[in-house]
Design an enzyme around this catalytic site. Sequence first.
Site, PDB file in Angstrom:
ATOM      1  N   GLU A 120       0.855  -1.188   0.000  1.00  0.00           N
ATOM      2  CA  GLU A 120       0.000   0.000   0.000  1.00  0.00           C
ATOM      3  C   GLU A 120       0.891   1.238   0.000  1.00  0.00           C
ATOM      4  OE1 GLU A 120      -2.765   0.400   3.250  1.00  0.00           O
ATOM      5  OE2 GLU A 120      -3.875   1.955   2.217  1.00  0.00           O
ATOM      6  N   GLY A 260       2.967   2.400  10.776  1.00  0.00           N
ATOM      7  CA  GLY A 260       2.654   1.604  11.974  1.00  0.00           C
ATOM      8  C   GLY A 260       2.500   0.126  11.682  1.00  0.00           C
ATOM      9  N   MET A 262       0.400  -2.887   8.614  1.00  0.00           N
ATOM     10  CA  MET A 262      -0.307  -3.040   7.347  1.00  0.00           C
ATOM     11  C   MET A 262      -1.209  -4.268   7.370  1.00  0.00           C
ATOM     12  SD  MET A 262      -0.876  -1.802   4.412  1.00  0.00           S
ATOM     13  CE  MET A 262      -2.141  -2.584   3.421  1.00  0.00           C
ATOM     14  N   GLU A 263      -2.440  -4.059   6.916  1.00  0.00           N
ATOM     15  CA  GLU A 263      -3.521  -5.050   7.053  1.00  0.00           C
ATOM     16  C   GLU A 263      -3.571  -6.115   5.964  1.00  0.00           C
ATOM     17  OE1 GLU A 263      -3.995  -1.729   6.235  1.00  0.00           O
ATOM     18  OE2 GLU A 263      -5.624  -1.498   4.800  1.00  0.00           O
ATOM     19  N   ASN A 264      -2.458  -6.451   5.308  1.00  0.00           N
ATOM     20  CA  ASN A 264      -2.459  -7.468   4.250  1.00  0.00           C
ATOM     21  C   ASN A 264      -3.322  -8.671   4.649  1.00  0.00           C
ATOM     22  OD1 ASN A 264      -0.150  -5.937   3.169  1.00  0.00           O
ATOM     23  ND2 ASN A 264       0.914  -6.851   4.900  1.00  0.00           N
ATOM     24  N   HIS A 296      -6.743  -2.115  15.056  1.00  0.00           N
ATOM     25  CA  HIS A 296      -6.939  -1.397  13.789  1.00  0.00           C
ATOM     26  C   HIS A 296      -6.730  -2.322  12.581  1.00  0.00           C
ATOM     27  CE1 HIS A 296      -6.764   2.300  11.255  1.00  0.00           C
ATOM     28  NE2 HIS A 296      -5.979   1.537  10.508  1.00  0.00           N
ATOM     29  N   GLU A 297      -5.601  -3.009  12.565  1.00  0.00           N
ATOM     30  CA  GLU A 297      -5.311  -3.859  11.395  1.00  0.00           C
ATOM     31  C   GLU A 297      -6.292  -5.022  11.318  1.00  0.00           C
ATOM     32  OE1 GLU A 297      -3.491  -2.268   9.502  1.00  0.00           O
ATOM     33  OE2 GLU A 297      -2.548  -0.976  11.002  1.00  0.00           O
ATOM     34  N   HIS A 300      -9.581  -3.908   9.860  1.00  0.00           N
ATOM     35  CA  HIS A 300      -9.510  -3.702   8.408  1.00  0.00           C
ATOM     36  C   HIS A 300      -9.969  -4.937   7.639  1.00  0.00           C
ATOM     37  CE1 HIS A 300      -7.992   0.191   7.371  1.00  0.00           C
ATOM     38  NE2 HIS A 300      -6.806   0.070   7.949  1.00  0.00           N
ATOM     39  N   GLU A 319      -9.959   4.026   6.099  1.00  0.00           N
ATOM     40  CA  GLU A 319      -9.136   4.473   7.240  1.00  0.00           C
ATOM     41  C   GLU A 319      -9.948   5.228   8.296  1.00  0.00           C
ATOM     42  OE1 GLU A 319      -6.527   3.137   7.862  1.00  0.00           O
ATOM     43  OE2 GLU A 319      -5.786   2.416   5.925  1.00  0.00           O
TER      44      GLU A 319
HETATM   45  N1  TRP Z   1      -3.167   0.788   5.733  1.00  0.00           N
HETATM   46  C1  TRP Z   1      -2.207   0.985   6.783  1.00  0.00           C
HETATM   47  C2  TRP Z   1      -3.000   1.265   8.049  1.00  0.00           C
HETATM   48  O1  TRP Z   1      -3.785   0.667   8.514  1.00  0.00           O
HETATM   49  C3  TRP Z   1      -1.307   2.109   6.612  1.00  0.00           C
HETATM   50  C4  TRP Z   1      -0.367   2.171   5.481  1.00  0.00           C
HETATM   51  C5  TRP Z   1      -0.535   2.790   4.313  1.00  0.00           C
HETATM   52  C6  TRP Z   1       0.963   1.806   5.497  1.00  0.00           C
HETATM   53  N2  TRP Z   1       0.606   2.826   3.598  1.00  0.00           N
HETATM   54  C7  TRP Z   1       1.541   2.251   4.308  1.00  0.00           C
HETATM   55  C8  TRP Z   1       1.726   1.161   6.419  1.00  0.00           C
HETATM   56  C9  TRP Z   1       2.886   2.095   4.043  1.00  0.00           C
HETATM   57  C10 TRP Z   1       3.057   0.975   6.137  1.00  0.00           C
HETATM   58  C11 TRP Z   1       3.644   1.459   4.979  1.00  0.00           C
HETATM   59  O2  TRP Z   1      -3.114   2.169   8.670  1.00  0.00           O
HETATM   60 ZN    ZN Z   2      -5.604   1.658   8.539  1.00  0.00          ZN
END
Ligand code: TRP
Ligand code: ZN
Length: 868
Positions: A120, A260, A262-264, A296-297, A300, A319
């Site tokens: 992302e 922080g 990432m919700e993969n 949070h993750e 998502h 978000e």
């Molecule tokens: N989607 C992630 C979150 O929940 C945030 C995110 C967006 C992110 N771009 C990123 C995390 C790049 C790490 C690196 O908030």
């Molecule tokens: Zn998020």
Amino acid sequence: MAQTPQAKYRKDYQSPSHAITDIDLTFDLYDNDTTVVATSKVKQLKESTTLRLEGEDLKLKSIHVNGEAWTAYDELEGALEIHQLPAECELTIETLIDPEANTALEGLYKSGGAFCTQCEAEGFRRITYYMDRPDVLAKYTTKVIADKGQYPFLLSNGNRIDQGDLDGGRHWVQWQDPHPKPAYLFALVAGDFDVLRDKFVTQSGRNVELEIFVDKGNLDRAPHAMTSLINSMKWDEERFGLEYDLDIYMIVAVDFFNMGAMENKGLNIFNSKFVLANEKTATDTDYLGIEAVIGHEYFHNWTGNRVTCRDWFQLSLKEGLTVFRDQEFSSDLGSRAVNRINNVRIIRGPQFAEDASPMSHPIRPDKVIEMNNFYTLTVYEKGSEVIRMMHTLLGEEGFQAGMKLYFERHDGTAATCEDFVAAMEDASGISLKQFRLWYSQSGTPTVKVSSDYNAAEQTYSLTVEQSTEPTQDQADKQALHIPFDVELYTQNGSVIELRCNNEPVHNVLDVTQAKQTFVFENVAEKPVPSLLREFSAPVKLEYDYSDEELIFLMVHARNEFARWDAGQMLLAKYIRANVAKVQEGQEVELSDAVVDAFRGVLLSKDLEPAFIAEVLSLPSFNEVSGWYKQVDVDAVTKVLKAVKVILATQLNDELSAIYHSSKQAAYSIDHAAIGQRALRNTALSFLAYTEQGDELAKGQYADANNMTDTIAAMSAANSAQLECRESLMQDYSDKWKHDGLVMDKWFALQGTNPAENVLDVIKQTMGHEAFSLKNPNRTRSLVGSFLNMNPVRFHAKSGEGYKFAGEILRELNSSNPQVASRLIDPLLKFRKYDEQRQALIKAELEALKSMDNLAKDLFEKVTKALES
Ligand code: TRP
Ligand code: ZN
């Protein structure tokens, strides 16, 4: 710069020319030349037989269509166009990438000894040529091949379906994700880890394996993350009726990470800061941060993954909503009042500042050059406030009905903010027509209130005027639909029922016009109004409260948030007045009544300790800055410190009593214990400015059996420049120098050191064995804290702070533009300072602008700032 970066506009959205229904990936992992083979099932949706794919920093090896070598293609800057494609085909692309050289931490890169990905927003195009846009949803199969000794764990999204060994000490694992997803949710990890395992049974009986992967030796720091994950899964079932949808949920903690977490899908990748904690290494704030980010993750998975965004302008769809959900999670598990207070501090401080800056944008932006620049406080935190306002207008039941309809309509698809609002509206029958403006209008509205009591008529009227100043991105502003929560009190503190036109009315008034008056009937005496309760809208409130009224509200307001807010308004009045005094060469003063009001809170037996600590916490320098068009850095700093010293001196006995009576023998991390430590350490932060300061800080550092108390002692010594500061800092560094994450707290103290020679110390600290500008956490801790939280030294008249920032930014521009772009924010706001400082900051921005390899990220911000 080679080419001027081009902006994209929300209004130009076009649906994709082709669908990619399935993609099969094979990664043959090597540090410098990883081969990626991607086979996609492509279907033409529009007229053109040309397929345009995005790609960055890729070496193209071959293209095949239905198994035949294909030559009808063009390699362009950032893209690959493949021509004369059949309407349906299997497209195979082989590319080569260099993960070890990837310091931008976007795409496939190495963090420590492990391979990991961050896709992302637009990182997948650094892995292979693809339609890298969130409205192209495909089913992924991923085969990962690597050296078995170095990389025993090979992970990707979904379920493990096959594995095997190869010659030369290599092995492979194949994964399949049954849920179609956009490329930004793809993830791959290869490495050697310790694993913490647990299980969760969903409400419908699905067995889910939970796995948390941490660097070897860190297993004793993983349990809190696991507890938080299980709590998240339970909470989402109970409050939202949402259940997990795969048989496995994995979290990997990595040290090199731009944000922080990432919700993969099924394989979250986390900054280790938001996973690792034990009482020796992490503070209570860290523990709560982990709970919030794990939540949070996880949340998502429904709000982001099952329903994703049509295009990146819709980012707040996932978000804002997911921040709202994680805030509710933390509030349901801990103290609702304390959570609300901390969230409101973020809005009133940094988010309002962003609204007033050259980067101002609506929660759904209209124009973007670099998407990474829009993961902002506005999209996330103000976005959450917008969801919260809908929750206030609809109530929990109406809101949940809206969520249900939203999933019925959009599960498995890529949706828009408009789709979300429409679902809320249709499910509740409440019109959100005017409310939608919150999505398109940027800036912070001011709500100015005046009141009038008519004793003869027994009526009380509130006249509410709203206005929003023009912002750099948008000149004309319209009246918004503002839910305005009010309560009225009699002199003895009882609540007056609100009646208009002979009918009871709800506490939440619908403010919809530029100016409107609400007349309340049957009001037998002149009331004290409690306004914008719970911060029911992200606005600046202006009302001419007397000291007596605010002190009254600090005691009598029915909810804790309103009491805290009254205390903040009282402090704000005095801080403003004292800044003016200091500018005229006078001394800082607080009235006895104000001091007594805070004494009353300190002595209160029925308030939660965590809440008392919040009442005692002064607004930050950055929040105070927001009250002024131009801020006098020295005067504001002087006043904030003087107010602290006055309160410390006048409340010395009460603070000491609390400090000495609230020491806990054993350590635990339940909310009551956290609250008690917060209060005791707040007391210490004041007592640091009294004669006992040095002794208390030194003693607490020596006695501490947990990191919260250790850091509180060091932080008190740092802010008040106590004699013991040096020896505590030395001791800590001797003890933790091998652990970057633990050293981050030390780096942050170096960055915020108010000493005059701090810049020399910082430059020296950059040579510390635990420091590296390549690691975003280290950089943010040392450099970020200096730029954002050391105003007097950063804004030194000599310009040396700005020069230092410029040097760091030029270096990070090449190695990690995303981190550079976050670090530059304080420089964008140069209009807030006097002319001499403005000129110095502008010179640094101009120097950046003239670089010939300036990254898009910085280009977008620097040009906007220089246009301001
Ligand atoms: N989607 C992630 C979150 O929940 C945030 C995110 C967006 C992110 N771009 C990123 C995390 C790049 C790490 C690196 O908030
Ligand atoms: Zn998020």
